[in-house]
Design a protein around this motif. Structure first.
Motif, PDB file in Angstrom:
ATOM      1  N   PRO A 357      72.791 -12.425  11.482  1.00 12.33           N
ATOM      2  CA  PRO A 357      71.656 -12.561  12.402  1.00 12.33           C
ATOM      3  C   PRO A 357      71.339 -11.208  13.033  1.00 12.33           C
ATOM      4  O   PRO A 357      72.241 -10.474  13.446  1.00 12.33           O
ATOM      5  CB  PRO A 357      72.149 -13.566  13.443  1.00 12.33           C
ATOM      6  N   THR A 358      70.054 -10.865  13.118  1.00 14.74           N
ATOM      7  CA  THR A 358      69.653  -9.521  13.538  1.00 14.74           C
ATOM      8  C   THR A 358      68.397  -9.589  14.388  1.00 14.74           C
ATOM      9  O   THR A 358      67.418 -10.238  14.014  1.00 14.74           O
ATOM     10  CB  THR A 358      69.383  -8.631  12.311  1.00 14.74           C
ATOM     11  N   LEU A 359      68.429  -8.904  15.526  1.00 13.24           N
ATOM     12  CA  LEU A 359      67.260  -8.720  16.368  1.00 13.24           C
ATOM     13  C   LEU A 359      66.789  -7.274  16.205  1.00 13.24           C
ATOM     14  O   LEU A 359      67.530  -6.339  16.503  1.00 13.24           O
ATOM     15  CB  LEU A 359      67.596  -9.004  17.838  1.00 13.24           C
ATOM     16  N   GLU A 360      65.566  -7.098  15.710  1.00  9.86           N
ATOM     17  CA  GLU A 360      65.015  -5.766  15.481  1.00  9.86           C
ATOM     18  C   GLU A 360      63.827  -5.543  16.414  1.00  9.86           C
ATOM     19  O   GLU A 360      62.917  -6.367  16.489  1.00  9.86           O
ATOM     20  CB  GLU A 360      64.560  -5.617  14.024  1.00  9.86           C
ATOM     21  N   ARG A 361      63.842  -4.395  17.098  1.00  7.11           N
ATOM     22  CA  ARG A 361      62.739  -4.036  17.996  1.00  7.11           C
ATOM     23  C   ARG A 361      62.302  -2.603  17.706  1.00  7.11           C
ATOM     24  O   ARG A 361      63.128  -1.736  17.420  1.00  7.11           O
ATOM     25  CB  ARG A 361      63.169  -4.167  19.458  1.00  7.11           C
ATOM     26  N   GLU A 362      60.985  -2.386  17.775  1.00  3.83           N
ATOM     27  CA  GLU A 362      60.438  -1.044  17.539  1.00  3.83           C
ATOM     28  C   GLU A 362      59.333  -0.752  18.552  1.00  3.83           C
ATOM     29  O   GLU A 362      58.582  -1.650  18.948  1.00  3.83           O
ATOM     30  CB  GLU A 362      59.840  -0.926  16.135  1.00  3.83           C
ATOM     31  N   ASN A 363      59.233   0.507  18.906  1.00  2.00           N
ATOM     32  CA  ASN A 363      58.087   1.023  19.646  1.00  2.00           C
ATOM     33  C   ASN A 363      57.465   2.119  18.798  1.00  2.00           C
ATOM     34  O   ASN A 363      58.113   3.124  18.513  1.00  2.00           O
ATOM     35  CB  ASN A 363      58.511   1.574  21.006  1.00  2.00           C
ATOM     36  N   ARG A 364      56.212   1.915  18.406  1.00  2.00           N
ATOM     37  CA  ARG A 364      55.524   2.861  17.537  1.00  2.00           C
ATOM     38  C   ARG A 364      54.354   3.502  18.275  1.00  2.00           C
ATOM     39  O   ARG A 364      53.676   2.843  19.063  1.00  2.00           O
ATOM     40  CB  ARG A 364      54.970   2.157  16.286  1.00  2.00           C
ATOM     41  N   ASP A 365      54.113   4.763  18.000  1.00  2.00           N
ATOM     42  CA  ASP A 365      52.855   5.383  18.405  1.00  2.00           C
ATOM     43  C   ASP A 365      52.352   6.232  17.246  1.00  2.00           C
ATOM     44  O   ASP A 365      53.124   6.926  16.586  1.00  2.00           O
ATOM     45  CB  ASP A 365      52.998   6.199  19.686  1.00  2.00           C
ATOM     46  N   ARG A 366      51.042   6.153  17.024  1.00  2.00           N
ATOM     47  CA  ARG A 366      50.453   6.744  15.831  1.00  2.00           C
ATOM     48  C   ARG A 366      49.175   7.499  16.213  1.00  2.00           C
ATOM     49  O   ARG A 366      48.362   7.020  17.007  1.00  2.00           O
ATOM     50  CB  ARG A 366      50.144   5.644  14.819  1.00  2.00           C
ATOM     51  N   ILE A 367      49.038   8.685  15.656  1.00  2.00           N
ATOM     52  CA  ILE A 367      47.836   9.492  15.846  1.00  2.00           C
ATOM     53  C   ILE A 367      47.282   9.842  14.473  1.00  2.00           C
ATOM     54  O   ILE A 367      48.031  10.230  13.571  1.00  2.00           O
ATOM     55  CB  ILE A 367      48.136  10.785  16.626  1.00  2.00           C
ATOM     56  N   GLY A 368      45.977   9.737  14.318  1.00  2.00           N
ATOM     57  CA  GLY A 368      45.322  10.137  13.078  1.00  2.00           C
ATOM     58  C   GLY A 368      44.047  10.898  13.375  1.00  2.00           C
ATOM     59  O   GLY A 368      43.282  10.508  14.267  1.00  2.00           O
ATOM     60  N   ILE A 369      43.812  11.999  12.670  1.00  2.00           N
ATOM     61  CA  ILE A 369      42.614  12.815  12.863  1.00  2.00           C
ATOM     62  C   ILE A 369      42.040  13.161  11.492  1.00  2.00           C
ATOM     63  O   ILE A 369      42.772  13.548  10.580  1.00  2.00           O
ATOM     64  CB  ILE A 369      42.928  14.110  13.633  1.00  2.00           C
ATOM     65  N   ASN A 370      40.731  13.006  11.374  1.00  2.00           N
ATOM     66  CA  ASN A 370      40.026  13.342  10.141  1.00  2.00           C
ATOM     67  C   ASN A 370      38.833  14.224  10.486  1.00  2.00           C
ATOM     68  O   ASN A 370      38.084  13.925  11.420  1.00  2.00           O
ATOM     69  CB  ASN A 370      39.567  12.064   9.432  1.00  2.00           C
ATOM     70  N   GLY A 371      38.655  15.317   9.767  1.00  2.00           N
ATOM     71  CA  GLY A 371      37.521  16.199   9.986  1.00  2.00           C
ATOM     72  C   GLY A 371      36.856  16.540   8.674  1.00  2.00           C
ATOM     73  O   GLY A 371      37.505  16.586   7.619  1.00  2.00           O
ATOM     74  N   ALA A 372      35.547  16.782   8.712  1.00  2.00           N
ATOM     75  CA  ALA A 372      34.811  17.112   7.487  1.00  2.00           C
ATOM     76  C   ALA A 372      33.614  17.992   7.825  1.00  2.00           C
ATOM     77  O   ALA A 372      32.980  17.833   8.873  1.00  2.00           O
ATOM     78  CB  ALA A 372      34.349  15.839   6.780  1.00  2.00           C
ATOM     79  N   VAL A 373      33.324  18.904   6.908  1.00  2.00           N
ATOM     80  CA  VAL A 373      32.132  19.755   6.992  1.00  2.00           C
ATOM     81  C   VAL A 373      31.433  19.685   5.642  1.00  2.00           C
ATOM     82  O   VAL A 373      32.087  19.779   4.588  1.00  2.00           O
ATOM     83  CB  VAL A 373      32.500  21.221   7.331  1.00  2.00           C
ATOM     84  N   GLN A 374      30.110  19.505   5.670  1.00  2.00           N
ATOM     85  CA  GLN A 374      29.328  19.429   4.434  1.00  2.00           C
ATOM     86  C   GLN A 374      28.146  20.402   4.507  1.00  2.00           C
ATOM     87  O   GLN A 374      27.497  20.527   5.547  1.00  2.00           O
ATOM     88  CB  GLN A 374      28.767  18.013   4.229  1.00  2.00           C
ATOM     89  N   TRP A 375      27.887  21.029   3.372  1.00  2.00           N
ATOM     90  CA  TRP A 375      26.710  21.907   3.248  1.00  2.00           C
ATOM     91  C   TRP A 375      26.006  21.559   1.944  1.00  2.00           C
ATOM     92  O   TRP A 375      26.612  21.589   0.872  1.00  2.00           O
ATOM     93  CB  TRP A 375      27.124  23.377   3.259  1.00  2.00           C
ATOM     94  N   LYS A 376      24.750  21.199   2.048  1.00  2.00           N
ATOM     95  CA  LYS A 376      23.958  20.820   0.880  1.00  2.00           C
ATOM     96  C   LYS A 376      22.588  21.477   1.004  1.00  2.00           C
ATOM     97  O   LYS A 376      21.618  20.859   1.466  1.00  2.00           O
ATOM     98  CB  LYS A 376      23.836  19.296   0.800  1.00  2.00           C
TER      99      LYS A 376
END
Length: 969
Positions: A357-376
């Motif tokens: 028998p197992t009790l599992e606990r987690e605290n997560r924090d997540r950061i995500g960043i996306n950047g883009a430059v377009q020239w047409k």
């Protein structure tokens, strides 16, 4: 907003057809995507105007909408070339008195001018009157998805941001689970890996904007993922679309027998105008009893002339998880002493050996960043530079104890207490069981980044595209993993096992209280640091020559790809000052919950002594000397490095031609790949770990054919055939050896640098009926003939005088995967208001497998393939009308075998599992929407089993509710 105009008679016919299809189908299918207007290759023969417009819609992926009356009796000329869809429509309707206008979402509407009426072919009746159907939001994305699926030459499904952002989805995997033939693997309640058509995650290739990506490794325990992409590292808000490609083209990267999953990030010029989007939600996992924030935003700018744009998007979220589990369940074949006279008097039966028998606990924090430059600067040239970075931190805390320990079996059973049912020892009282209490704490970190640039140039029928990228996935333990262990005897124990899915085992310690801090002496503190760095670099060049005639385009390209994986692990056991010593209550803290396993039937200890890791670590002596010592043999055996260089090239042709009034199109080509592989690590001669390195080079020629036959404007058929490969897991290729830490069960895991890649010929056939706007019924079959497939073989292995059960990969014989897919989607726009906002999706996949395995003792046997779900389905009902939106979805997959063969005890199999999710929204203003979501609302739990459904595991991660607000300007 998409606007579709048609007549009432056709609406009634579509409704009847759709209802009949729904009644006859047992499952249904989602898809999503809206194609952007752009320069497209157009190849149309002279025919009726209506058929030409429908064919152009398929070729361009753009909705082209018109009434049958407007085009009746008109013909269109043949056109061939590369042009904008709007220009193509203007050429088709030239001289007809019709006009074309473009909607804000890109759809084109063809209608009569004010001065011109369409020619009448019959008297008008009330049934021929028309009305307008409005398709918005999620329904709009589904309609666009069908257009993209219909246009493609290969078998593909797409999910667009409208879908990803609005379904309850913590990451991309959870958004994909509603695609036909896709199911997911959850960990701590969150989708981590993706299966396509039943095949495991190791059979999929994941790319980002068509680029190879590095992969995070599992650093939490000794199990490793290899090439499997961890979808929990990427928030769904950063993605504009996800393509699930089930049959390859020669231009696509090789490596996925199951399929290819291509993630697409947002780009500014695709959005066409400045956009500011913000979202704030709070989630509440009911089992963890917490409230977690999730914030996301995107700002995009495009110059007024549409030639330059820039975009940045970001996500921050926290997540608290709790899992109530029973894991570590072991079974073995053997005989027992039932009457206590010392002799083994039973038949050979199945005996339980452990339960944890197992009790599992987690605290997560997540950061995500996306950047883009377009020239047409013009229609001939385009330059893109984009990058993505994400970081996931996980603070992990695991509490566990072992019971029903079988270390003193087959003897040590109280006479007359054994209960044997159908060859299984389901219950007994043991005389002297051993119990271990443990607590594991750690901080894990996963980082990803990918930077790439590509340029495309078009002139005179030529298109040249170049792309270069570099990326890295780094997984490590910034705070070491500490496992605090106490181990000792607890006297007599009674156990009673039931079937998986019925109840948990009943376990009673007759002479001991697990909450007593003085019950067990210390055993040791296990220390581990672990890191994995996966680097991916790639460059490719593609050239396309547009032609006229049957062959509409010739394509060729080359790609260079280099991957390096370094995996390092160090384990130390601190025993001095711990082993054999009893500790008072000051070394323990209160058990954190009072409802462990509350929702399950079964009686066993639900709280126990909880060690304080800091106190025990302070009590351990000699730590500094152990930490300063050189790497031990075991550390070297656990560590490895893999280098892989791939040089690939392809040539293919697109074709389109009429055949007796039926349009035929497709592509044919071949891809060549040379793989050079180096596996470095350490081999153990029984005294010392010695460095070793293995080199291997192999070549693959991979032909492919995709064929589409447009039988009628609403019906088309596909056929695809190709040779495909899946390279072995990087962890399986490593010359490594990992020994477990159990005191009673001696096991080990190894690698095999000589593994060959999986190879397969695969075939697909589909029939697609687009019986109404935004609606379709699709049926398909697939068959994969696999050779040199890899499976895990278990055999005895002796090291330092101990015999271990070693599990290592080995190439087997032949194998096959065959199946069917049925998908249905319909917008019920023909219903009277307010019911015209209803819609439905669903899909069903059935997979059958078989393979030839080699026995450790010699000989072969045949069985099903492991890690394949035989059946899966998804059902979705949705409603969107004016300000209100609602969706309910149920995703289910059947049993998944983890071990095959006569013994069937090397791994625990997964029982069937389903998740019920919902999403509700209300638009306060055109720009602001309130949302409420729920995940696993039915409270589904995951069970595991061995043999005849004998209990082997249980996981409950509870329900999760979310509420928040979205704004878009």
């Amino acid at each position: 907003m998409n606007t579709v105009t048609t007549n009432r008679r056709r609406l009634r016919r579509s409704f009847v057809m759709g209802a009949a299809c729904a009644a006859l189908s047992t499952a249904f299918a989602p898809a999503a995507a809206i194609a952007q207007a752009k320069m497209v290759r157009v190849h149309l023969g002279a025919q009726s105007l209506g058929r030409s417009l429908e064919a152009l819609a398929r070729q361009s992926g753009i909705d082209i909408l018109f009434t049958p009356a407007a085009v009746a009796g008109r013909t269109a000329p043949a056109i061939d070339g590369t042009m904008a869809p709007h220009a193509a429509v203007e050429r088709l309707i030239a001289g007809t008195g019709l006009m074309v206008r473009q909607q804000p979402n890109g759809a084109l509407i063809v209608a009569a001018t004010v001065e011109t009426a369409a020619p009448q072919t019959a008297a008008t009746t009330p049934d021929d009157e028309t009305r307008e159907i409005v398709v918005t939001g999620y329904a709009s994305s589904l309609t666009g998805a069908l257009a993209q699926k219909r246009k493609a030459t290969n078998v593909i499904d797409v999910v667009k941001a409208e879908d990803i952002g609005k379904f309850p989805a913590q990451n991309i995997a959870e958004a994909l689970q509603r695609v036909p033939g896709v199911s997911i693997v959850r960990d701590r309640g969150e989708g981590v890996f993706v299966r396509i058509r039943g095949l495991g995650a190791n059979f999929q290739v994941v790319t980002l904007n068509d680029r190879s990506v590095a992969v995070n490794e599992n650093v939490r325990d000794s199990g490793q993922s290899g090439r499997q992409f961890r979808f929990d590292t990427l928030p769904s808000e950063l993605m504009s679309a996800v393509e699930v490609i089930k049959s390859p083209r020669a231009s696509l990267d090789e490596g996925g027998i199951g399929g290819t999953i291509n993630l697409r990030t947002f780009r500014p010029l695709d959005l066409k105008k400045p956009v500011l989007s913000l979202s704030a939600t709070a989630s509440s996992p009911r089992l963890a009893d917490a409230v977690d924030p999730r914030l996301s935003g995107m700002a995009s700018w495009a110059s007024p002339d549409g030639k330059f744009g820039a975009l940045i998007a970001g996500v921050y979220d926290e997540r608290t998880t709790r899992q109530d589990r029973i894991t570590g369940v072991g079974w073995a074949d053997g005989k027992i002493d039932t009457d206590g006279n010392g002799s083994l008097d039973s038949d050979t039966i199945l005996i339980p050996t452990a339960i944890r028998p197992t009790l599992e606990r987690e605290n997560r924090d997540r950061i995500g960043i996306n950047g883009a430059v377009q020239w047409k600067p013009d229609d001939r040239f385009e330059l893109n530079i984009d990058g993505l970075w994400s970081r996931l931190n996980v603070a992990y805390d695991e509490l566990t104890y072992s019971a029903a320990d079988g270390s003193n079996l087959p003897r040590g059973i109280v006479p007359g207490s054994a209960v044997i049912e159908n060859g299984v020892l389901t219950g007994a009282t043991t005389t002297a069981s051993t119990t271990q209490i443990g607590r594991e704490t750690s901080v894990l970190q996963y980082k990803n980044w990918l930077v790439g640039t590509n340029a495309r140039w078009q002139a005179g029928g030529w298109t040249i595209a170049a792309d270069g990228s570099i990326g890295q996935a780094y997984s490590n333990t910034p705070e070491p993993i500490y496992r605090t262990r106490l181990l000792g005897t607890v006297g007599a124990t009674t156990f009673d096992f039931g079937k998986a899915g019925d109840r948990l085992p009943n376990v009673t310690l007759l002479n001991a209280d697990l909450s007593n801090p003085a019950l067990l002496p210390g055993r040791r503190i296990e220390y581990r640091v672990n890191d994995s760095k996966d680097r991916e670099r790639a460059a490719k060049l593609d050239v396309t020559r547009d032609l006229t005639g049957v062959v509409s385009a010739l394509r060729a390209g080359v790609k260079y790809q280099k991957r390096t994986r370094a995996y390092d692990r160090r384990d130390i056991n601190f025993t001095s000052g711990i082993a054999g010593k009893y500790f008072d209550a000051s070394y323990f803290v209160p058990f954190p919950v009072d409802d462990f396993l509350k929702g399950a039937t079964g009686t066993l200890p639900t709280s126990w002594a909880m060690p304080d890791p800091a106190k025990f670590l302070a009590a351990a002596t000699g730590k500094e000397a152990l930490l300063a010592a050189p790497l031990a043999r075991g550390d070297l055996r656990n560590s490895y490095a893999i280098g892989e260089e791939i040089v690939a090239g392809y040539a293919m042709a697109d074709f389109a031609f009429p055949l007796g009034g039926i349009a035929v199109r497709g592509d044919i080509g071949a891809r060549y790949a040379r793989t050079r592989q180096t596996s470095s690590g350490y081999a153990d001669d029984g005294k010392v770990a010695l460095p070793v390195s293995y080199d291997k080079t192999y070549d693959n020629i991979l032909p492919s054919l995709n064929l589409v036959v447009e039988v009628s404007p609403d019906l088309q058929m596909r056929f695809a055939a190709s040779k495909v490969i899946t390279r072995p897991s990087l962890a399986d290729l490593a010359p490594r050896l990992t020994i477990n830490s159990s005191p009673t069960v001696l096991t080990a895991v190894g690698g095999n640098p000589e593994l060959k890649p999986f190879e397969a010929w695969q075939y697909d056939g589909t029939v697609e009926w687009y019986f109404a706007p935004g609606s379709a019924l699709v049926g398909g079959v697939f068959y994969k003939d696999i050779t040199t497939f890899v499976f895990q073989q278990t055999r005895d292995f002796v090291l330092d005088g101990q015999t271990y059960r070693l599990t290592a990969p080995k190439n087997g014989g032949d194998a096959y995967v065959a199946g069917i897919e049925i998908a249905y989607q319909q917008l019920f726009k023909m219903l009277p208001a307010p019911f015209d906002g209803l819609g439905a999706q669903a899909n069903y996949t059935h997979t059958k497998t078989g393979g030839t395995y080699a026995l450790a003792t010699g000989g072969i046997f045949r069985d099903a393939l492991v890690d394949v779900a035989k059946d899966s389905f998804n059902l979705t009902a949705f409603y969107e009308k004016e300000r209100v939106g609602a969706r309910v979805s149920y995703s289910w997959r059947g049993n998944v075998l983890r071990d095959v063969g006569g013994a069937g005890l090397a791994a625990n199999n997964d029982s069937a599992f389903g998740s019920l999710d919902f999403d509700m929204s209300y638009k306060v203003t055109p720009n602001v929407t309130f949302v409420v979501q729920g995940i696993n609302m039915a409270g589904g739990v995951q069970w595991q089993y061995v043999r005849d459904n004998q209990f082997a595991g249980y996981t409950d991660y509870g329900r999760t509710f979310m509420a928040g607000v979205r704004a878009k300007f």
